[in-house]
Design an enzyme around this catalytic site. Sequence first.
Site, PDB file in Angstrom:
ATOM      1  N   CYS B 137     -18.960  -3.367  -3.454  1.00  0.00           N
ATOM      2  CA  CYS B 137     -18.478  -4.349  -2.608  1.00  0.00           C
ATOM      3  C   CYS B 137     -18.270  -5.598  -3.138  1.00  0.00           C
ATOM      4  O   CYS B 137     -18.696  -6.266  -3.686  1.00  0.00           O
ATOM      5  CB  CYS B 137     -19.614  -4.366  -1.348  1.00  0.00           C
ATOM      6  SG  CYS B 137     -18.976  -5.102   0.222  1.00  0.00           S
ATOM      7  N   CYS B 381      21.791   9.158 -21.378  1.00  0.00           N
ATOM      8  CA  CYS B 381      20.340   9.320 -20.438  1.00  0.00           C
ATOM      9  C   CYS B 381      19.132   9.585 -21.319  1.00  0.00           C
ATOM     10  O   CYS B 381      19.150  10.427 -22.124  1.00  0.00           O
ATOM     11  CB  CYS B 381      20.641  10.565 -19.360  1.00  0.00           C
ATOM     12  SG  CYS B 381      19.023  10.738 -18.349  1.00  0.00           S
TER      13      CYS B 381
END
Lengths: 473, 422
Positions: B137, B381
């Site tokens: 937490c 590419c």
Amino acid sequence: MGNEQVRESAGARVTIAAERQARSLSQEEYKKTFCDIHPALDSKLAAVESSRCYFCYDAPCMEACPTTINIPEFIRRISTGNRKGAGIEILEANILGGTCARVCPVEVLCEQACVRNKAEDSPVKIGLLQRYATDYIFENKIQPFTRAAASGKTVAIVGAGPAGLSCAHQLSKLGHDVEIFEAKPKAGGLNEYGIAAYKMLENFAQREVDFLLGIGGIKIHNGKGLGTGVTLPELRKSYDAVFLATGLAGVNALQLVGEQLPGVINAVDYISTLRQTKNYSDLKIGKKVVVIGGGNTAIDIAIQSKSLGAEDVTLVYRRSASDMSATSYEQELAQTHGVTLRYWSKPVAINGDEKGVQSVVFEKTLKNVKGELEGTGEKFTLYADMVFKAVGQVLVPALLGEGAELLKISKGKIEVNAQKETSVAGVYAGGDCIAHKEDLTVVAVQDGKLAALAIHEKLTGRKLGLTGGKING
Amino acid sequence: MADLRCNVAGIKSPNPFWLASAPPTDKKYNVVRAFQAGWGGVVWKTLGEDPPVVNVSSRYGALEYNGQKMMGFNNIELISDRPLEVNLREIKETKREWPDRAVIVSLMVPCEEDAWKNILKRVEDTGADGIELNFGCPHGMSERGMGAAVGQVPEYVEMVTKWCKTYSRMPVIVKLTPNISDVRKPARAAHGGGADAVSLINTINSITRVDLDLMAPEPVVDGKGTHGGYCGPAVKPIALNMVAEIARDPITRGLPISGIGGISNWRDAAEFIALGSHSVQVCTAAMHYGFKIVSDMVDGLNHFMDEKGYAKLSDFIGKAVPNVTDWQQLNLNFKTIAHINQDHCIQCGLCYIACEDTSHQSITASRVNGQRKYEIIDQECVGCNLCYHVCPAPGAITMMNQKATLPYLNWTKHPHNPMRVK
């Protein structure tokens, strides 16, 4: 059904026997029948719709817009919560973007080009988003435009319709003074007098004119036009340049016996009266209405006849559905409003007596081997208490007044070059009075913008380019 | 139908879908509704010592993206603010009424041996199936030396885990915080302390947005805000990576994992399972749509497993782990390039402008009979996938793996690597 016979259009004078009139509706009913055809988007719907835009590179929608509004940019601005920036982006390219958002046949312009059509047949609702953006500017009384330093030049414009207003606004922005001569009592042209009421609610045309004039430097002389108070030679002499945006004053005639019978009315005249009517119950409409024509005016009068309470409305067109200049969307709109559409039929006789029209006889048509339209000989009769003629408007050079014969006319329209300059040096023209593939509000706006650019160059020697739809500088 | 039964270090449930320790599991009322909807288990919202904590009003912040609500979600709520006694009683009742479901109790008490010893005994009495140590937490409790303040110090993690294993027979799951640079360290510490499993990730320190009128971070509490714990779909990629890191670590490999982080559907769950999760925990999606989302989670996972021929979860738990590797092991001679299927292209031009402005100028834009045409320049590419990701038209861009012309070669042996293995 040629255009050989023409006369000047005027307000509609309707005479019809009381028993043949449809009953008046209640105010509540009129409110419903004349409600906004495309209700505005609320912020939630605008967020959803704007998020559907792909923000295309080299966007096809932008290219399909005659005024080249940067559509992906304004939609992105909506999606980010920058509604003011979205509105300004539109108005910079198209000062009548508010009207265009309401009246453009988007289904054959930007929305037809939307790439969303290809995979899913459902374009982004660009028209409604444009309205959402521009409404913000009007509702919040934002004046985003300022004028450049005064040039000392004054331009005369004839006609305060879309083309004239667009030209006036651009010229004013560029620092020139403008005087508009408008024959009608109000500015706006067809926005005020011609477009169907259900597309232009809440006095939108005048609100838009007020916004447009808010930039300053534009003076309108109402009740004055070419042939009615001023002449072209006078304007040329007194002003640094002239822009003619007269629109089309004449209407085509059917050239049929019985055309003069009471109850046979030019649709444009009736719509003009309708648009200025405060109380729709003052208008007379027949129980049975026949509309002859295939353009938006025909659709508009057919739907509005229904809205006024006509029981049976039949629109008859001499060719096929796809030949109609009204889009298939507009035709469907008429059908969903209860209008019967009949194609391949031309009127051959109008019957009636001194009390009024009673019926129209049509002959069925077909396209012969040469591709020409011809009658088949087969006839049918439609009973009618009222007949609307909506077979096109035309330029009547004789109505342009003294000195206007200097203007070269070709194919019934004022001839202009690429700069929108007529055969008379220093005199420019645009809007419906010059030739286009189709006479649209958005095309008229673009004419006005391009003419302003050309006039500016002529008056100052400074050539300004366009970036997308926006004038540089 | 596949067997979805799940077993995490002895904690059994009829399916691997558990509700994470959070507001949906704060009370018996909610948990019973979840079980009725079909959830396999719950991790009860974290219990602490009495007196209970006090929560603020205005607790959640959210990230909306392009019309999608709660893409990311954060909270500044603390652990259960109900008395310990009430929670323990309800846990006991719930477990008794729903014996086939997993009931795990999340715990957070001060870092003192006695504090843990005391609470463990009381939890064991409820008949709960196991405990989960809340070391994650990130707000509020961490300022008091608990939650993430423990989870960020591996030595503390190991120490507390040991206490729990010493003073309890229950299986111990250690919940890990992502607010740390290397999640393997606390995982190894939990393992060293004898943890039966780890669960991750807990929420991430975050400010979801700033209210530009108030000039304060949301959620705004009387004009001020604080960082909250971030969760929801946006954190899934971070969680998947951390799960994979632990699954493939030589020390923690094989340690059962309960995966958490943005799991909204069966596909997300399957991905966590493929990376080594034995069960998954869900919170944000349930808070967004209600407990009924579990129906498709169970159904979809079932159909997926049937289609792939996985009879039980263990048939594919961790199946993708061997394919998660270090960058330096990737084949530098592998080549893929984009291909545009013109029949599916909608001419939006997004691939072109992405490649032109931000990548390798490997796409051409032209007009053929007035129509826009975008084409890949194969030689240019590099196979980065950007055009494939920006393309909104399904099937318009595919990445085509090229036939290998050179043998496998990774960075460790590449001539450009000055440190290469010779």
